[in-house]
Scaffold this motif. Structure first.
Motif, short mmCIF file in Angstrom:
data_model
loop_
_atom_site.label_atom_id
_atom_site.label_comp_id
_atom_site.label_asym_id
_atom_site.label_seq_id
_atom_site.Cartn_x
_atom_site.Cartn_y
_atom_site.Cartn_z
N GLU A 65 0.83 -1.20 0.00
CA GLU A 65 0.00 0.00 0.00
C GLU A 65 0.87 1.26 0.00
N VAL A 66 0.43 2.24 -0.75
CA VAL A 66 1.11 3.53 -0.82
C VAL A 66 0.09 4.62 -0.51
N ALA B 9 0.47 -2.51 -6.68
CA ALA B 9 0.25 -2.04 -5.30
C ALA B 9 -1.08 -1.29 -5.23
N VAL B 10 -1.45 -0.88 -4.03
CA VAL B 10 -2.75 -0.25 -3.81
C VAL B 10 -2.56 1.20 -3.38
N ARG C 287 0.58 -3.32 5.64
CA ARG C 287 0.98 -3.41 4.23
C ARG C 287 1.50 -2.10 3.67
N THR C 288 1.43 -1.03 4.45
CA THR C 288 1.89 0.28 3.96
C THR C 288 3.41 0.29 3.82
N ARG D 60 8.03 7.29 12.25
CA ARG D 60 7.48 6.54 13.39
C ARG D 60 7.05 5.14 12.99
N HIS D 61 6.67 4.97 11.74
CA HIS D 61 6.20 3.67 11.26
C HIS D 61 7.17 2.98 10.30
#
Length: 382
Positions: free
Chosen positions: A76-77, A96-97, A122-123, A147-148
């Motif tokens: 995911e983007v 990708a999504v 999934r990001t 942070r992620h």
């Protein structure tokens, strides 16, 4: 009146452009000639980034960036729905999504406060757009991404030359991508683009991807594309760089004139004080846009809608992110209208545009007098 006056721009730099083109014709290295490396060095220095990699278009730049970051089918983007479709297109091309996050109603840029709630396991990437030439709030976006553990790719197709908190657009995140499409603030005479990064490994990957994944001739270490920028187009951008800072100043002059005549009378896209815009477009918000455009057309004034339908509602994309909720983007798409803009737009033309626009929206009074410094501008061009 031209919406974007590329003819005057050519004549202002004719000697430089013609000489640069002739040099390529003389040496005959039309693919990966010496102007390619020269331009990459100049652009890297301009932005402050360690690496610049030229490619065939702004779209190709986005695609190569995502490929270098390892984006694959099912990933995911996170991106903006209020943009040209290429931003979401490259995500979909990789299987990708695109995950659409709504925008700031003042600027039209990705709203950082809404990003985190759409992050999932999934990001992989956050892909903000520097809309109309103005960077998004990159500090807040980078903070959330860090942070992620996510990469940030700035879609700076419209914003080469802009700044954010003192740093140049294209050098605000993991990777910056720009376009040299002829209508951009720094444009060539066809398609072209560039990537910027401070990461050595990413730079190597992007250089290999743009030449079919080659690490050296006929050794293909990764899947790639035929994404090189032509030498002739690099030569043209090199010539245009000579007047680019002056042209940016003239874009600011034109925008200030528009602001003075329209501010408080027509809703404008905001330009916060911690950033500067390359002013690829000058965009207002109007009700009953069709009627306004018709009135402008009757007065001989061109206008363009950037953009009439948000990406998450486009027929080819609506099924990809059914959870998208972007009411601000939808509202902006119904109201935005871009007016003639560029470094060679004289004040008298801006005044005519503003008078016609104010008449069309029913605002009393006409655009007032503006100092005409055309002789000064012509002297600067010479």
């Amino acid at each position: 009146m031209e919406f974007i006056d590329l003819k005057s721009q050519y004549h202002a730099s004719k000697g430089l452009i013609d000489r640069r083109i002739q040099e390529v014709l003389d040496h005959g290295q039309y693919i990966m000639g010496p102007e390619v490396a020269e331009l990459e060095k100049r652009l890297a220095t301009y932005t402050g980034a360690r690496h610049c990699i030229t490619v065939a278009s702004g779209t190709e730049a986005l695609l190569v960036a995502l490929m270098a970051l390892g984006v694959q089918a099912g990933d995911e983007v996170i991106t903006s729905p209020f943009t040209f479709i290429a931003t979401a297109e490259v995500v979909a091309l990789l299987g990708a999504v695109p995950v659409f996050v709504d925008v700031d109603p003042r600027t039209g840029n990705l709203d950082p406060s809404l990003v985190e709630e759409r992050i999932t396991p999934r990001t992989r990437v956050v892909l903000p757009v520097s809309l109309y030439g103005q960077p998004a709030d990159m500090h807040e976006i980078n903070t959330v991404a860090e942070r992620h553990g996510l990469a940030v790719v700035e879609d700076a197709a419209q914003s080469f030359g802009a700044t954010y908190r003192g740093a140049r657009s294209c050098n605000l995140s993991t990777v910056g991508c720009t376009s040299f499409f002829p209508s951009k603030p720094l444009g060539c005479y066809g398609d072209g683009g560039a990537l910027f990064t401070n990461d050595e490994l990413l730079a190597r990957a992007m250089r290999e991807i743009r030449v079919h994944g080659q690490s050296r001739r006929y050794v293909h270490t990764r899947v790639g594309v035929g994404g090189r920028m032509d030498t002739l187009q690099c030569a043209i951008v090199l010539a245009k760089l000579e007047l680019f800072d002056w042209e940016l100043a003239q874009r600011r002059r034109a925008a200030a004139t528009y602001d003075a005549l329209l501010g408080g009378r027509v809703s404008l896209i905001a330009r916060p004080g911690d950033r500067s815009s390359a002013l690829a477009q000058y965009t207002v918000l109007v009700e009953d846009r069709n009627a306004v455009q018709q009135a402008l057309q009757a007065a001989g004034i061109p206008s363009v809608v950037h953009y009439p339908v948000p990406a998450h509602l486009q027929p080819a994309y609506v099924h990809l992110d059914p959870g998208a909720n972007c009411p601000v983007a939808q509202a902006l798409c119904d109201k935005v209208l871009s007016l003639p803009m560029g470094p060679y737009l004289p004040d008298e033309d801006i005044r005519a545009v503003c008078t016609a626009l104010l008449d069309a929206v029913g605002v009393r009074g006409r655009a007032g007098a503006v100092r005409d410094d055309a002789p000064t501008r012509r002297a600067a061009q010479a």
